[in-house]
Write an enzyme that holds these catalytic residues in place. Structure first.
Site, short mmCIF file in Angstrom:
data_model
loop_
_atom_site.label_atom_id
_atom_site.label_comp_id
_atom_site.label_asym_id
_atom_site.label_seq_id
_atom_site.Cartn_x
_atom_site.Cartn_y
_atom_site.Cartn_z
N TYR A 67 0.84 -1.21 0.00
CA TYR A 67 0.00 0.00 0.00
C TYR A 67 0.86 1.26 0.00
CZ TYR A 67 -4.41 -2.35 -0.05
OH TYR A 67 -5.48 -3.09 -0.48
N ARG A 70 1.86 1.82 -3.52
CA ARG A 70 0.74 2.32 -4.33
C ARG A 70 0.38 3.76 -3.96
NH1 ARG A 70 -3.80 -1.74 -3.73
NH2 ARG A 70 -4.79 -0.68 -5.48
N ASN A 103 -13.16 3.72 -6.53
CA ASN A 103 -11.71 3.94 -6.47
C ASN A 103 -11.26 4.34 -5.07
OD1 ASN A 103 -11.87 3.44 -9.15
ND2 ASN A 103 -11.62 5.56 -9.80
N ASP A 105 -8.21 5.94 -4.80
CA ASP A 105 -7.02 6.77 -5.08
C ASP A 105 -7.14 8.23 -4.66
OD1 ASP A 105 -8.66 7.95 -7.08
OD2 ASP A 105 -7.90 6.59 -8.63
N HIS A 120 -15.26 1.57 -1.77
CA HIS A 120 -14.20 0.64 -1.37
C HIS A 120 -13.13 1.32 -0.52
CE1 HIS A 120 -15.51 -1.97 -5.04
NE2 HIS A 120 -16.26 -2.18 -3.97
N CYS A 128 -7.79 1.50 12.58
CA CYS A 128 -7.34 0.45 13.48
C CYS A 128 -8.09 -0.83 13.16
CB CYS A 128 -7.60 0.87 14.92
SG CYS A 128 -7.14 -0.42 16.10
N CYS A 131 -10.11 -1.08 17.12
CA CYS A 131 -11.02 -0.05 17.66
C CYS A 131 -11.48 0.88 16.54
CB CYS A 131 -10.34 0.71 18.81
SG CYS A 131 -9.07 1.89 18.30
N GLY A 194 -15.85 3.96 -16.66
CA GLY A 194 -14.58 3.28 -16.40
C GLY A 194 -14.64 2.16 -15.39
N ASN A 220 -16.97 3.63 -21.37
CA ASN A 220 -15.97 2.62 -21.00
C ASN A 220 -15.20 2.21 -22.25
OD1 ASN A 220 -15.33 1.26 -18.44
ND2 ASN A 220 -15.53 -0.60 -19.63
C1 BJW Z 1 -11.40 2.90 -19.24
C2 BJW Z 1 -10.21 3.57 -19.40
C3 BJW Z 1 -10.32 4.91 -19.75
C4 BJW Z 1 -9.68 1.62 -18.86
N1 BJW Z 1 -11.52 5.44 -19.91
N2 BJW Z 1 -12.58 3.44 -19.42
C5 BJW Z 1 -18.47 -14.93 -6.63
C6 BJW Z 1 -17.27 -15.58 -6.33
C7 BJW Z 1 -16.36 -15.04 -5.42
C8 BJW Z 1 -16.63 -13.86 -4.76
C9 BJW Z 1 -17.83 -13.25 -5.08
C10 BJW Z 1 -18.73 -13.77 -5.97
N3 BJW Z 1 -19.80 -12.91 -6.05
C11 BJW Z 1 -19.55 -11.87 -5.24
C12 BJW Z 1 -18.36 -12.07 -4.63
C13 BJW Z 1 -17.74 -11.20 -3.67
C14 BJW Z 1 -16.74 -10.20 -4.19
C15 BJW Z 1 -16.82 -10.03 -5.69
O1 BJW Z 1 -17.59 -9.23 -6.20
N4 BJW Z 1 -16.03 -10.77 -6.42
C16 BJW Z 1 -16.08 -10.74 -7.89
C17 BJW Z 1 -14.73 -10.26 -8.43
C18 BJW Z 1 -16.47 -12.09 -8.37
N5 BJW Z 1 -17.07 -8.97 -3.50
C19 BJW Z 1 -16.61 -8.73 -2.29
O2 BJW Z 1 -15.88 -9.51 -1.70
C20 BJW Z 1 -17.08 -7.46 -1.65
N6 BJW Z 1 -17.60 -7.73 -0.35
C21 BJW Z 1 -18.64 -8.50 -0.17
O3 BJW Z 1 -19.26 -9.02 -1.08
O4 BJW Z 1 -18.96 -8.68 1.15
C22 BJW Z 1 -20.03 -9.55 1.47
C23 BJW Z 1 -20.08 -9.64 2.98
C24 BJW Z 1 -21.25 -9.32 3.63
C25 BJW Z 1 -21.30 -9.42 5.01
C26 BJW Z 1 -20.18 -9.84 5.74
C27 BJW Z 1 -19.01 -10.17 5.08
C28 BJW Z 1 -18.97 -10.06 3.68
C29 BJW Z 1 -15.90 -6.50 -1.46
C30 BJW Z 1 -15.32 -6.08 -2.76
C31 BJW Z 1 -14.06 -5.24 -2.50
C32 BJW Z 1 -13.35 -4.87 -3.79
N7 BJW Z 1 -12.06 -4.37 -3.47
C33 BJW Z 1 -11.20 -3.93 -4.56
C34 BJW Z 1 -9.80 -3.61 -4.00
C35 BJW Z 1 -9.77 -2.30 -3.23
C36 BJW Z 1 -8.50 -2.16 -2.44
C37 BJW Z 1 -7.25 -2.00 -3.27
O5 BJW Z 1 -7.23 -1.52 -4.41
O6 BJW Z 1 -6.21 -2.34 -2.73
O7 BJW Z 1 -11.80 -2.77 -5.20
S1 BJW Z 1 -11.07 -5.11 -5.89
C38 BJW Z 1 -11.03 -3.91 -7.18
O8 BJW Z 1 -12.18 -4.09 -8.04
C39 BJW Z 1 -11.20 -2.54 -6.50
C40 BJW Z 1 -12.14 -1.86 -7.45
O9 BJW Z 1 -12.79 -0.79 -6.82
C41 BJW Z 1 -13.06 -2.97 -7.90
C42 BJW Z 1 -13.76 -2.69 -9.20
O10 BJW Z 1 -12.88 -2.60 -10.27
P1 BJW Z 1 -13.15 -1.58 -11.47
O11 BJW Z 1 -13.10 -0.21 -10.97
O12 BJW Z 1 -14.36 -1.98 -12.20
O13 BJW Z 1 -11.82 -1.79 -12.36
P2 BJW Z 1 -11.54 -2.83 -13.54
O14 BJW Z 1 -10.07 -2.87 -13.74
O15 BJW Z 1 -12.22 -4.12 -13.31
O16 BJW Z 1 -12.25 -2.17 -14.82
C43 BJW Z 1 -11.78 -0.97 -15.38
C44 BJW Z 1 -12.60 -0.66 -16.63
O17 BJW Z 1 -12.19 0.60 -17.12
C45 BJW Z 1 -12.37 -1.67 -17.77
O18 BJW Z 1 -13.62 -2.15 -18.24
C46 BJW Z 1 -11.65 -0.86 -18.86
O19 BJW Z 1 -12.08 -1.18 -20.18
C47 BJW Z 1 -12.05 0.54 -18.53
N8 BJW Z 1 -11.06 1.55 -18.86
N9 BJW Z 1 -9.18 2.66 -19.15
C48 BJW Z 1 -12.64 4.65 -19.75
N10 BJW Z 1 -9.21 5.64 -19.96
ZN ZN Z 2 -7.09 0.85 18.04
#
Ligand code: BJW
Ligand code: ZN
Length: 265
Positions: A67, A70, A103, A105, A120, A128, A131, A194, A220
């Site tokens: 992190y 990043r 995002n 960022d 996210h 923490c 806490c 995006g 997109n």
């Molecule tokens: C352009 C461009 C330009 C390029 N102009 N366009 C089935 C199996 C397994 C798991 C699951 C499942 N179904 C659901 C889940 C759970 C999981 C999930 O969704 N998984 C899927 C991947 C399958 N979800 C979770 O775990 C979430 N939590 C949850 O469900 O909790 C339930 C719960 C309830 C109660 C108690 C306990 C639990 C949490 C999800 C957290 C996501 N975290 C991340 C990381 C953040 C931290 C970090 O970065 O370090 O978030 S993952 C990552 O993906 C990040 C993003 O916000 C997120 C979305 O990605 P995004 O923004 O869509 O990016 P890309 O790269 O995918 O797409 C970019 C697009 O832009 C592309 O299409 C390009 O074409 C385009 N592009 N340049 C315009 N210039």
């Molecule tokens: Zn603490």
């Protein structure tokens, strides 16, 4: 300007309440890698090793090292034309504009957008693991703080501090998610920019807006499942298309002042 883009802009500008929902693609032109594309974060790193609670429990130092790297990259990047157009559009005050981002960022806030719902979390906030202590590690116009962290213990309780982001398998913040669904269900127009729309529950928002009767528009580089559902879906870069869609003049000098504080409550 492309006729479809003009039509979409005219329709969008009729709306009173507009949600702009963004993903990693909106920051790609700032130099921040997306997640799933070529050279995306998940092409180079395994989420299981770095972006889950288990990974953090196994090796918190490694996760923090990642992190901090990043954060360094993100701080070296600036908001691009898409972030700045959105902030200008919101500031014009002509309609209610709700930015909702996946995002971490901080670029929407750095561009001056207000009331950004960060589904996210934020890479520059630290919380923490035990806490409710939480702090921003970077203020855009602060005292030169680089946003890096080398002290990983909570000043209140001594537990590990962690980045305030949402890892796989973790729930999103209830208040943030509820507010996002309320705004999606309540808006006249929903603009998705995006995102691959593959990650749940965030990816449910465009459908919720569509179901509630909102005009849905997508910008997109690649098609997504939303492309068929949207009234207009544009294949192109956010930086080139968003300013046009929002009716923000092209060519204006939009370096964009960064707000005095990265937090807006
Ligand atoms: C352009 C461009 C330009 C390029 N102009 N366009 C089935 C199996 C397994 C798991 C699951 C499942 N179904 C659901 C889940 C759970 C999981 C999930 O969704 N998984 C899927 C991947 C399958 N979800 C979770 O775990 C979430 N939590 C949850 O469900 O909790 C339930 C719960 C309830 C109660 C108690 C306990 C639990 C949490 C999800 C957290 C996501 N975290 C991340 C990381 C953040 C931290 C970090 O970065 O370090 O978030 S993952 C990552 O993906 C990040 C993003 O916000 C997120 C979305 O990605 P995004 O923004 O869509 O990016 P890309 O790269 O995918 O797409 C970019 C697009 O832009 C592309 O299409 C390009 O074409 C385009 N592009 N340049 C315009 N210039
Ligand atoms: Zn603490």
């Amino acid at each position: 300007m492309d006729k479809r883009l003009t039509e979409a802009r005219d329709a969008l500008l009729q709306a009173r309440r507009i949600v702009v929902f963004t993903g990693a693609g909106v920051s790609a032109e700032s130099g921040i890698p997306t997640y799933r594309g070529e050279n995306g974060v998940w092409r180079n790193y395994r989420a299981e090793d770095l972006a889950t609670l288990d990974a953090f429990a196994r090796n918190p130092e490694l996760v923090w090292e990642w992190y901090n790297e990043r954060r360094t990259l993100m701080l070296a990047c600036s908001p691009n034309a898409a972030h700045l157009a959105l902030s200008e559009f919101q500031a014009s005050g002509a309609r209610e504009v709700s930015p909702i981002t996946q995002n971490i960022d901080n670029l929407h806030r750095r561009a001056g957008s207000r009331d950004v719902l960060e589904l996210h979390g934020n890479a520059f906030r630290t919380k923490c693991a035990s806490c409710d202590y939480a702090v921003y590690d970077h203020e855009p116009q602060g005292d030169g703080c680089r946003g890096l962290r080398d002290d990983f213990r909570c000043p209140r309780c001594g537990s590990w501090l962690r980045p305030d982001v949402v890892w796989f398998g973790e729930p999103l913040d209830d208040a943030v998610l509820d507010a996002a669904f309320e705004r999606a269900a309540d808006c006249d127009a929903f603009l998705s920019v995006g995102s691959s729309l593959l990650v749940q529950p965030a990816a449910l928002l465009p459908e919720a807006a569509h179901r509630a009767g909102a005009l849905v528009i997508e910008v997109n580089l690649e098609p997504t499942w939303l492309s068929e559902l949207a009234r207009w879906s544009f294949r192109g870069a956010a930086g080139a298309n968003l300013p046009k869609l929002l009716g923000i003049a092209e060519g204006a000098d939009r370096q964009g002042p960064e707000p005095a504080s990265s937090g807006d409550g």
